[in-house]
Structure formats: C-alpha cells, structure tokens
Scaffold this active site. Structure first.
Site, PDB file in Angstrom:
ATOM      1  N   HIS A 220      -9.331  -7.238   2.166  1.00  0.00           N
ATOM      2  CA  HIS A 220      -8.116  -6.423   2.248  1.00  0.00           C
ATOM      3  C   HIS A 220      -7.259  -6.571   0.998  1.00  0.00           C
ATOM      4  CE1 HIS A 220      -6.353  -4.125   5.650  1.00  0.00           C
ATOM      5  NE2 HIS A 220      -5.344  -4.064   4.804  1.00  0.00           N
TER       6      HIS A 220
ATOM      7  N   ARG B 134       7.175 -17.188  -8.785  1.00  0.00           N
ATOM      8  CA  ARG B 134       7.405 -16.017  -9.644  1.00  0.00           C
ATOM      9  C   ARG B 134       8.513 -15.116  -9.105  1.00  0.00           C
ATOM     10  NH1 ARG B 134       0.907 -14.772  -9.977  1.00  0.00           N
ATOM     11  NH2 ARG B 134       0.395 -16.783 -10.856  1.00  0.00           N
TER      12      ARG B 134
ATOM     13  N   VAL C  55       1.318  -9.368  -2.634  1.00  0.00           N
ATOM     14  CA  VAL C  55       0.093  -9.387  -1.837  1.00  0.00           C
ATOM     15  C   VAL C  55      -0.533 -10.764  -2.008  1.00  0.00           C
ATOM     16  CG1 VAL C  55      -2.020  -8.165  -1.230  1.00  0.00           C
ATOM     17  CG2 VAL C  55      -0.202  -6.957  -2.446  1.00  0.00           C
TER      18      VAL C  55
ATOM     19  N   PHE D  51       0.826  -1.211   0.000  1.00  0.00           N
ATOM     20  CA  PHE D  51       0.000   0.000   0.000  1.00  0.00           C
ATOM     21  C   PHE D  51       0.859   1.260   0.000  1.00  0.00           C
ATOM     22  CE2 PHE D  51      -2.614   3.291   2.005  1.00  0.00           C
ATOM     23  CZ  PHE D  51      -3.802   3.161   1.310  1.00  0.00           C
TER      24      PHE D  51
END
Ligand code: DLZ
Length: 156
Positions: free
Chosen positions: A88, A127, A81, A58
């Site tokens: 959220h 990844r 995330v 964020f």
C-alpha cells in the site's frame, strides 16, 4: 535522500494567495507539518492562506487540481505515509507524487511537495518541524512553493 544540501530560501510572499492542502493520517506529524508551513507563509508575508484537509495522501492530487484552477498562486501539499507490511505504501506514495507533479505541470501553479515518505513514525517526527525535530519539511515546502511563483514570474 536526506535533508543535506537543502537551500536556505528567503522569499517575499506578500500579495500571494496560497492553498495548503493537508492529509489527515498520523495526526501529530501532520500538526507539525501544517504548523511549519503556516509559520513559514506568515514569515514570508503571505496573508491569504486557505487550509483544506483531505482524508489521506492519496487524495492530495485531486484537491490540488481543484486549487490550481486560478484561485491560488501556489499550493502546498502536506502528507505523511509510513511504510507498513503491505505494498500500500508504494501505491499511495506513487499516486500522490505523480498526481501532484501532474497538477503543477498542467496548471503552471507551483506545488510545494511536503509529502513525507518514511520507514517509521520516528523518522517522520524528526522531519515534522516539531520541538526536537531536526527538519521542518512543512516550512520547506511552503518556501519552495512561493519561491517558485517568483521564479516563474521572472521567466515571464
Ligand atoms: C490506506 C492508507 C494507509 C495504509 N496509510 C496511509 C498513510 O500512511 N498516510 C496517508 O496519508 N494515507 C494513508 N492511507 C490512506 C490513503 O491515502 C487514502 O486516504 C485511502 O486509501 C482512501 O482513498
């Protein structure tokens, strides 16, 4: 969206100043992303790299906004995330994505988008450019940022 179709980008980053802004959640994955980005920048000849950590994804846009004030030619934003049981995930992903896009468009400074948005940690590790990972999204984001600097310079 998968990594299928990703281009192989060869870039000359010599003389460029690059800020790498990295979130801190999910330490192992972040270590991979930061490692991939810094290796890719070094391979492209970028010598002037500043790494800054922020708490979470964020916070990536506000730090990117500061880095876009003229001190850097390109920014690489890195975060991960992981979807939990609450909304959220969507709020953090949307705020980071929209914010980083706005920074690039308003400033004209390319922002490499190295934000992983994953259902679980296994996907993220795959990844993260770690040993055994199938993809290296930190490196891809770094290469995209410096390739876009060159593209914008070609446009005049
Ligand atoms: C709060 C939160 C949650 C639940 N999950 C993540 C995550 O998976 N990855 C990430 O980078 N940050 C997460 N955060 C923290 C937020 O990004 C932010 O740092 C806090 O809400 C404080 O502003």
């Amino acid at each position: 969206m998968s990594g299928a179709g990703a281009p192989s980008i060869t870039v000359d980053g010599s003389g460029l100043r690059v800020a790498v802004i990295a979130a801190s959640w999910h330490e192992t994955v972040m270590d991979g992303l930061v490692g991939g980005a810094t290796r890719a920048l070094a391979a492209a000849g970028v010598r002037n790299v500043v790494l800054v950590r922020v708490p979470g994804s964020f916070e990536l846009p506000v730090a990117a906004a500061r880095a876009s004030d003229g001190a850097f030619d390109a920014i690489v934003a890195l975060g991960v995330v992981i979807r939990g049981g609450t909304p959220h995930f969507d709020y953090v992903c949307q705020a980071a994505t929209t914010g980083l896009s706005q920074v690039a468009l308003r400033s004209g400074v390319p922002v490499g988008f190295g934000l992983l948005t994953c259902d679980n940690e296994e996907q993220a590790l795959d990844r993260a450019g770690l040993e055994g990972s199938r993809e290296d999204k930190g490196a891809e984001a770094a290469q995209a940022a410096i390739a876009t600097v060159r593209a914008l310079r070609d446009l005049g």
